[in-house]
Enzyme design. Structure first.
Site, PDB file in Angstrom:
ATOM      1  N   ASP A 180       0.857  -1.185   0.000  1.00 48.56           N
ATOM      2  CA  ASP A 180       0.000   0.000   0.000  1.00 48.56           C
ATOM      3  C   ASP A 180       0.893   1.236   0.000  1.00 48.56           C
ATOM      4  O   ASP A 180       1.481   1.582   1.025  1.00 48.56           O
ATOM      5  CB  ASP A 180      -0.902   0.018   1.245  1.00 48.56           C
TER       6      ASP A 180
ATOM      7  N   LYS B  63      -6.850   3.355  -3.473  1.00 46.76           N
ATOM      8  CA  LYS B  63      -7.258   3.370  -2.072  1.00 46.76           C
ATOM      9  C   LYS B  63      -7.422   4.819  -1.632  1.00 46.76           C
ATOM     10  O   LYS B  63      -6.654   5.682  -2.041  1.00 46.76           O
ATOM     11  CB  LYS B  63      -6.171   2.636  -1.265  1.00 46.76           C
TER      12      LYS B  63
ATOM     13  N   LYS C 133     -10.206   0.220  -2.547  1.00 48.25           N
ATOM     14  CA  LYS C 133     -10.120   0.059  -1.107  1.00 48.25           C
ATOM     15  C   LYS C 133     -10.407   1.384  -0.390  1.00 48.25           C
ATOM     16  O   LYS C 133      -9.528   2.236  -0.314  1.00 48.25           O
ATOM     17  CB  LYS C 133      -8.728  -0.465  -0.705  1.00 48.25           C
TER      18      LYS C 133
END
Lengths: 300, 490
Positions: free
Chosen positions: A137, A200, A236
């Site tokens: 991430d 995300k 996400k």
């Protein structure tokens, strides 16, 4: 891609329209069977997260057990999707989760601010991947984005993607710092073109985080990218989703924007820590017809 | 360039929503409803009555009295008496209190009204709950506020009531249209004889009960049920001072003829065939959502529905693709289910009209598109429909269908689209979708429509005037402008 090419990607988003659409999703009433199915799906999409300065191997190991055994008092529960930790704790998590199918995600690239050199960010990524992270991430350089240096952001994501190797790359836009939905959309497009496997919303360190309008804007960007390239990108939302009802409304939004294919943890995740227990409490309530006290659910 | 693989999203059944029916147990429905005349519920002369059935379940709902000429005469007499003796002379701030009370009661019983509106009319509970009933209550609140401030609405003039107002309303928004008509009339000091549509009389009679409970003096509001003949009796009654009508252009023309040469004034809110125009610089996803709501809201039974889509040719493919995807996610079915997006067609007659136009559209060569949704076996249903490749010369483009049917035409330049949008006998509403403000102002000054929405559609607010150009009628309802029809200015 050149900066001018990336500027040309800008597409307008109407915030009022997005908020109306979100309000409409929130009128969906999810009851009985659909609620149970939705809650289990949500549980199975959680990236159980601990990203604190005081994280230790012991804390990570305990959280990993929770990830594999969310609530053994209830039968037929899925595991969560992944645990999300700093690179230094990846090895511990990989070891603890061995054979369970639960993935290990690591935040990297000078998380959460992203204010460091390319060299450090690549090294950070490599440490995580070498330690066995399935997913990385990363955060984008919001300062560069806001100053109009889009090609910097694009190149950085592309470089990190390359460093990820087989690991899937989630690109954190930190939408709370981008301020407008037009920016959220533009950053989403840049990230997907540069090779993001997931986009995300947030680090969880900045508020507002994963609001429904932001998530919808990103889901619609994913849809356009899919229309244009045939390539699926995951989504996400992270930060701020702590209640089951909000999670279910997020799933409604996924179902009605992207369809069935995205209703799996391969393409949709919740970045959250406290959501899991709320989902478990709702599932227990569906099973037993009454709410149980918070202390019946483990805090890991 | 290599041809891209066709990408298609799958809106399947992986996670179907379970039934989420709104409970109807708390809403009381009588076996039989009388006429509300002079503060009493009375039978029609000779006891004539008709039945109302649910358009979704086809179940019998209740019987309603069919008002004859004599009944209408009684109602008008009661209204005249109340006007002369009570409501006309009453201090405006006292009138305001009654209107506020009606608004409050409607809010308190909102759920009951919403449930009954969906049972009787077929519209989704989501709409009757979130749109019809709250806006109806808001109309009473809004006009209650004006009752003692008319001197500020018309500065330098004295506003006097018109007298007895005869009001005839349609079946698409039964309660809301009653509120649109009654609230400003009462605020200005008029009394009312109102007739709801024969297919949807239930919430109007519930409103009569509510008005009765509010303690409004007898005869100020009279509600008579019946079909066309009852409406004609109201329009032709010599002691009616003002006619307010919402409905078809055909009936509007008959009313216009009937009142010619009399001292009656009228406001007519009639049909429409709104152009909804999307430019290549519009926020596409929000525009598509607006187009969907513009035509499928209330099954397209909306006079201001955006039934003609004009899409700039260079974005045609993506807009149509997104429209089709969005159609796949619309839930058609039981109006009482909280997740239903598109409910039942209001009546068998209206369904026949819509089906006639579907046939005409196919014969004219337009390309029909309907999503794969299953419809309930009982009741009146129509799948949400697109007609692609439609032309200005098609009847489906020219005539009001009043159903969930959207025609799609392309355009190339702004002048072309203005020409085509205005090339209709109607002129009620229009929509413009673009990210460019200057384009919006350019179009709003050139589109011959009473309402032009920019980057939104089907927005209704009591403070905003509503009404048409050309064959869409005249007079304005709502807002400050809505007071004008109910006052005589000196």
């Amino acid at each position: 891609m050149t900066n001018n090419q990336l500027i040309a990607l800008k597409r307008p988003i109407d915030q009022v329209g997005v908020e109306e659409r979100v309000a409409r999703f929130q009128t969906r009433s999810i009851k009985t069977e659909a609620k149970i199915q939705g809650l289990k799906m949500a549980l199975n999409m959680i990236d159980l997260t601990t990203l604190e300065g005081k994280d230790t191997a012991g804390k990570v190991r305990q959280m990993c057990y929770k990830a594999m055994h969310p609530h053994d008092a209830l039968p037929d529960l899925p595991t969560v999707a992944a645990v999300c930790v700093y690179p230094t704790h990846v090895a511990t998590a990989v070891d603890a989760l061995k054979g369970s199918g639960v993935k290990v995600a690591a935040v990297a690239t000078a998380f959460p601010s992203g204010n460091s050199s390319r060299k450090i960010k690549l090294a950070d990524t490599k440490i995580a991947v070498d330690a066995g992270a399935d997913e990385v991430d990363m955060v984008i350089s919001r300062g560069e984005f806001l100053s109009g240096n889009y090609s910097f952001v694009f190149d950085e994501i592309a470089a990190i993607k390359e460093a990820c190797g087989k690991a899937r790359l989630k690109v954190i836009l930190e939408t709370g710092e981008l301020s407008t939905l037009d920016n959220v959309r533009h950053a989403s497009d840049i990230a997907m073109l540069a090779g993001a496997d997931f986009i995300k919303t947030s680090t969880g360190k900045i508020s507002p985080a994963a609001t429904m309008p932001v998530t919808l804007t990103m889901l619609e960007a994913i849809r356009d990218f899919y229309y244009e390239t045939g390539k699926m990108v995951g989504m996400k939302p992270a930060g701020g989703i702590s209640k089951s009802k909000l999670a279910l409304h997020n799933l409604v939004m996924v179902k009605e924007t992207l369809g069935d294919a995205w209703l799996s943890n391969e393409w949709f995740r919740f970045g959250a820590s406290s959501l899991a227990n709320d989902v478990l409490m709702q599932l227990a309530k569906q099973a037993e017809g009454r709410y149980q006290g918070l202390d019946y659910f483990s805090k890991d | 360039m290599a041809k891209k693989k066709e990408t298609k999203l799958d809106f399947g059944s992986k996670w179907d929503y379970s039934a989420a029916p709104e409970s109807a147990g708390h809403a009381e429905i009588k076996k039989e409803y009388g006429l509300y005349i002079n503060g009493k519920f009375v039978k029609a002369e000779g006891g004539k009555k008709f039945a109302s059935t649910s358009p979704s379940s086809e179940k019998h709902i209740a019987y309603f009295a069919e008002a004859s000429n004599k009944d209408v005469d009684k109602a008008v007499k009661a209204a005249r008496k109340a006007y002369n003796e009570v409501w006309g002379p009453m201090a405006p701030k006292e009138r305001a209190k009654y209107i506020f009370r009606i608004a409050r009661l409607m809010q308190e019983r909102a759920r009951e009204f919403a449930v009954l509106e969906s049972i009787d009319g077929g519209k989704p509970i989501r709409e009757s709950r979130d749109v019809d009933v709250p806006i109806a209550a808001n109309h009473f609140f809004y006009y209650a506020g004006w009752a003692d401030k008319l001197e500020y609405a018309f500065p330098g003039k004295t506003a006097k009531p018109v007298g007895v107002s005869g009001q005839i309303i349609p079946w698409n928004f039964p309660l809301l249209m009653a509120a649109w008509k009654i609230a400003p009339a009462l605020a200005c000091g008029n009394t009312v004889v109102l007739k709801p549509a024969e297919t949807t009389p239930l919430t109007a009679m519930k409103l009569a009960e509510l008005i009765h409970d509010s303690g409004l003096p007898a005869g100020v509001v009279n509600i008579v049920t019946g079909a066309g003949a009852t409406g004609a009796a109201i329009v032709n009654h010599p002691d009616v001072d003002k006619v307010a009508f919402t409905g078809s252009t055909g009936v509007g023309k008959i009313i216009q003829k009937a009142i010619a040469g009399t001292n009656k004034t009228a406001t007519l809110e009639l049909g429409g065939k709104a152009a909804n125009i999307i430019f290549d610089d519009a926020p596409t996803d929000q525009a598509v959502e607006g187009i969907i709501n513009g035509i499928f809201f209330n099954q397209g039974h909306v006079c201001c529905a955006g039934s003609r889509l004009f899409v700039q040719e260079n974005v045609k493919d993506i807009v149509i693709k997104k429209l089709k995807d969005r159609l796949s996610t619309l839930i058609v079915g039981d109006p009482m289910d909280k997740n239903t997006d598109v409910g039942a067609i209001n009546s068998k007659e209206q369904l026949a009209t819509i089906n006639k136009y579907l046939k005409i559209g196919v014969e004219e060569g337009a390309e029909i598109y309907q999503p794969n949704c299953t419809l309930p076996k009982k009741g009146n249903w129509c799948k949400p429909t697109l007609f692609l490749e439609a032309s200005q010369s098609h009847r489906i483009v020219q005539e009001e269908i009043f159903g969930p049917v959207l025609t799609v035409q392309t355009f190339r330049t702004i002048d072309e689209v203005i020409d085509k949008a205005n090339n209709t006998p109607f002129g009620l509403s229009a929509g413009v979708w673009t990210d460019k403000g200057s384009k919006i102002f350019n179009l709003t000054t050139k589109l011959r429509a009473g309402i032009v929405w920019a980057n939104t559609f089907n927005k209704f607010d009591p403070t905003s005037p509503f009404g048409g150009y050309k064959e869409s009628g005249y007079g304005r309802e709502g807002g400050l402008q809505g007071l004008s029809a109910y006052v005589k200015l000196n």
